[in-house]
Motif scaffolding. Structure first.
Motif, PDB file in Angstrom:
ATOM      1  N   ILE A 115       0.869  -1.170   0.000  1.00 56.46           N
ATOM      2  CA  ILE A 115       0.000   0.000   0.000  1.00 56.46           C
ATOM      3  C   ILE A 115       0.914   1.231   0.000  1.00 56.46           C
ATOM      4  CG2 ILE A 115      -1.917   1.191   1.105  1.00 56.46           C
ATOM      5  CD1 ILE A 115      -2.456  -1.362   2.737  1.00 56.46           C
ATOM      6  N   GLN A 116       0.719   2.070  -0.994  1.00 54.13           N
ATOM      7  CA  GLN A 116       1.538   3.281  -1.094  1.00 54.13           C
ATOM      8  C   GLN A 116       0.786   4.364  -1.866  1.00 54.13           C
ATOM      9  OE1 GLN A 116       4.224   4.588   0.134  1.00 54.13           O
ATOM     10  NE2 GLN A 116       4.414   6.300  -1.253  1.00 54.13           N
ATOM     11  N   PRO A 117       0.457   5.494  -1.243  1.00 51.51           N
ATOM     12  CA  PRO A 117       0.623   5.793   0.167  1.00 51.51           C
ATOM     13  C   PRO A 117      -0.529   5.235   1.000  1.00 51.51           C
ATOM     14  CG  PRO A 117      -0.355   7.660  -0.959  1.00 51.51           C
ATOM     15  CD  PRO A 117      -0.124   6.601  -2.010  1.00 51.51           C
ATOM     16  N   SER A 118      -0.257   4.920   2.251  1.00 46.27           N
ATOM     17  CA  SER A 118      -1.301   4.378   3.113  1.00 46.27           C
ATOM     18  C   SER A 118      -2.194   5.492   3.654  1.00 46.27           C
ATOM     19  CB  SER A 118      -0.674   3.588   4.270  1.00 46.27           C
ATOM     20  OG  SER A 118       0.194   4.426   5.011  1.00 46.27           O
ATOM     21  N   GLU A 119      -3.439   5.113   3.952  1.00 42.19           N
ATOM     22  CA  GLU A 119      -4.421   6.055   4.495  1.00 42.19           C
ATOM     23  C   GLU A 119      -5.087   5.406   5.703  1.00 42.19           C
ATOM     24  OE1 GLU A 119      -7.178   7.151   1.454  1.00 42.19           O
ATOM     25  OE2 GLU A 119      -5.620   7.998   0.139  1.00 42.19           O
ATOM     26  N   PRO A 120      -5.624   6.220   6.611  1.00 40.36           N
ATOM     27  CA  PRO A 120      -6.291   5.645   7.798  1.00 40.36           C
ATOM     28  C   PRO A 120      -7.374   4.631   7.448  1.00 40.36           C
ATOM     29  CG  PRO A 120      -5.922   7.975   8.145  1.00 40.36           C
ATOM     30  CD  PRO A 120      -5.512   7.686   6.715  1.00 40.36           C
ATOM     31  N   ARG A 121      -8.079   4.821   6.346  1.00 39.15           N
ATOM     32  CA  ARG A 121      -9.151   3.880   5.980  1.00 39.15           C
ATOM     33  C   ARG A 121      -8.622   2.508   5.563  1.00 39.15           C
ATOM     34  NH1 ARG A 121     -10.972   5.454  -0.137  1.00 39.15           N
ATOM     35  NH2 ARG A 121      -9.059   6.470  -0.776  1.00 39.15           N
ATOM     36  N   ASP A 122      -7.301   2.387   5.416  1.00 39.33           N
ATOM     37  CA  ASP A 122      -6.706   1.087   5.106  1.00 39.33           C
ATOM     38  C   ASP A 122      -6.521   0.231   6.349  1.00 39.33           C
ATOM     39  OD1 ASP A 122      -4.470   2.777   2.810  1.00 39.33           O
ATOM     40  OD2 ASP A 122      -6.498   1.992   2.471  1.00 39.33           O
ATOM     41  N   PHE A 172      -5.884 -20.305   5.715  1.00 43.44           N
ATOM     42  CA  PHE A 172      -5.604 -18.902   6.024  1.00 43.44           C
ATOM     43  C   PHE A 172      -4.387 -18.746   6.912  1.00 43.44           C
ATOM     44  CE2 PHE A 172      -9.175 -16.224   4.596  1.00 43.44           C
ATOM     45  CZ  PHE A 172      -9.971 -17.204   4.035  1.00 43.44           C
ATOM     46  N   GLY A 173      -3.639 -17.660   6.676  1.00 43.05           N
ATOM     47  CA  GLY A 173      -2.595 -17.268   7.604  1.00 43.05           C
ATOM     48  C   GLY A 173      -3.184 -16.564   8.810  1.00 43.05           C
ATOM     49  N   ASP A 174      -2.314 -16.166   9.735  1.00 43.53           N
ATOM     50  CA  ASP A 174      -2.768 -15.521  10.969  1.00 43.53           C
ATOM     51  C   ASP A 174      -3.125 -14.055  10.782  1.00 43.53           C
ATOM     52  OD1 ASP A 174      -0.512 -17.448  13.065  1.00 43.53           O
ATOM     53  OD2 ASP A 174      -2.595 -17.815  12.488  1.00 43.53           O
ATOM     54  N   GLY A 175      -2.784 -13.501   9.625  1.00 36.69           N
ATOM     55  CA  GLY A 175      -3.181 -12.134   9.332  1.00 36.69           C
ATOM     56  C   GLY A 175      -2.146 -11.102   9.742  1.00 36.69           C
ATOM     57  N   THR A 176      -2.233  -9.939   9.107  1.00 34.83           N
ATOM     58  CA  THR A 176      -1.459  -8.758   9.499  1.00 34.83           C
ATOM     59  C   THR A 176      -2.455  -7.702   9.956  1.00 34.83           C
ATOM     60  OG1 THR A 176       0.362  -9.133   7.950  1.00 34.83           O
ATOM     61  CG2 THR A 176       0.015  -6.872   8.711  1.00 34.83           C
ATOM     62  N   ARG A 177      -2.312  -7.310  11.215  1.00 36.33           N
ATOM     63  CA  ARG A 177      -3.221  -6.286  11.763  1.00 36.33           C
ATOM     64  C   ARG A 177      -2.584  -4.928  11.521  1.00 36.33           C
ATOM     65  NH1 ARG A 177      -7.504  -7.005  15.159  1.00 36.33           N
ATOM     66  NH2 ARG A 177      -6.876  -9.195  15.343  1.00 36.33           N
ATOM     67  N   LEU A 178      -3.167  -4.152  10.627  1.00 40.42           N
ATOM     68  CA  LEU A 178      -2.595  -2.896  10.168  1.00 40.42           C
ATOM     69  C   LEU A 178      -3.359  -1.716  10.742  1.00 40.42           C
ATOM     70  CD1 LEU A 178      -0.628  -1.381   8.269  1.00 40.42           C
ATOM     71  CD2 LEU A 178      -2.362  -1.617   6.473  1.00 40.42           C
ATOM     72  N   SER A 179      -2.620  -0.788  11.335  1.00 42.38           N
ATOM     73  CA  SER A 179      -3.212   0.459  11.837  1.00 42.38           C
ATOM     74  C   SER A 179      -2.486   1.626  11.207  1.00 42.38           C
ATOM     75  CB  SER A 179      -3.101   0.549  13.362  1.00 42.38           C
ATOM     76  OG  SER A 179      -3.857  -0.444  13.988  1.00 42.38           O
ATOM     77  N   ILE A 180      -3.231   2.477  10.526  1.00 39.84           N
ATOM     78  CA  ILE A 180      -2.668   3.670   9.887  1.00 39.84           C
ATOM     79  C   ILE A 180      -3.154   4.889  10.678  1.00 39.84           C
ATOM     80  CG2 ILE A 180      -2.405   4.981   7.759  1.00 39.84           C
ATOM     81  CD1 ILE A 180      -1.344   2.120   7.558  1.00 39.84           C
ATOM     82  N   LEU A 181      -2.208   5.620  11.233  1.00 35.58           N
ATOM     83  CA  LEU A 181      -2.572   6.753  12.098  1.00 35.58           C
ATOM     84  C   LEU A 181      -2.711   8.050  11.309  1.00 35.58           C
ATOM     85  CD1 LEU A 181      -0.098   5.907  14.994  1.00 35.58           C
ATOM     86  CD2 LEU A 181      -2.474   5.180  14.730  1.00 35.58           C
TER      87      LEU A 181
END
Lengths: 114, 115
Positions: B79-86, B106-115
């Motif tokens: 993701i480039q550029p990232s946004e909070p809604r991502d 399924f994998g365990d996932g990536t928990r993504l937080s965009i500030l």
């Protein structure tokens, strides 16, 4: 566009009771999957249903598929607290071998109370 | 047990930054899927590869998201550029087209937080 609808979306039940979760889908399919997701965790495969009339059972859970009605059910027998989780059904819209894209239902959040 | 491996498990970053998520599918699996899960939208399919070739990325915002599979053991979602809604949990799943009895794993996932 394939639509997959589950109901109920939220289910609170007492231990020892029976209940059924329904999964309706909008297009012809012979292939349906049930997954379980615990909070903060990944999705774990429960059942693979590959033909009309297929029935699979594992412990207190039993899944069935009626392709004519475009309906799958997940029946819970004598619920226990450990079954609390979110349950998803997912449909493969094309009759091809595993690995094709799935469309997921919204999920049913099950809470089993003592 | 064979597993789908995703890294990182958690990512917190500021908006505008590039984010790269990685996935190692189960050895022998030839299909790879990227999903995004949010409370509002549920599980959404973002992209799908078979034998490393992209088959469907219609669920992915093209202007900022890209998915690649440089080799059979690695899939990436950028993701480039990232946004909070991502902000969401991103899952990778793999499967095998030759085996009709197997579900996607399924994998365990990536928990993504965009500030």
């Amino acid at each position: 566009e394939l639509k997959v609808e589950q109901n109920p979306l939220f289910l609170s039940m007492q231990e020892g009771k029976n209940y059924t979760i329904y999964c309706n889908y909008s297009t012809t399919s012979d292939r349906l999957y049930w997954y379980r997701q615990d909070p903060g965790k990944s999705l774990e495969s429960l059942f693979v249903l590959l033909s009309n009339g297929a029935v699979k059972q594992e412990g207190r859970l039993m899944a069935s598929l009626d392709t004519k009605a475009r309906l799958s059910t997940l029946h819970i027998t004598a619920a226990v607290h450990d079954l609390s989780a979110t349950y998803f059904c997912a449909v493969d819209p094309l009759f091809e071998t595993s690995g094709s894209r799935l469309t997921f239902g919204e999920g049913t959040q099950l809470t089993v109370n003592p | 047990d064979a597993r789908v491996t995703q890294t990182p498990r958690h990512k917190v970053t500021e908006m505008g930054q590039e984010v790269t998520m990685r996935c190692q599918p189960i050895l022998g699996h030839n299909t790879v899927f990227w999903y995004r899960q949010t409370m509002m939208q549920g599980l959404e399919l973002l992209a799908y590869f078979r034998n490393r070739a992209p088959l469907d990325d219609s669920g992915m915002p093209k202007d900022r998201f890209s998915a690649e599979m440089p080799d059979a053991t690695l899939a990436t979602l950028k993701i480039q550029p990232s946004e909070p809604r991502d902000s969401a949990v991103y899952f990778c799943a793999s499967g095998r087209t030759a085996n009709s009895n197997q579900p996607q794993h399924f994998g365990d996932g990536t928990r993504l937080s965009i500030l």
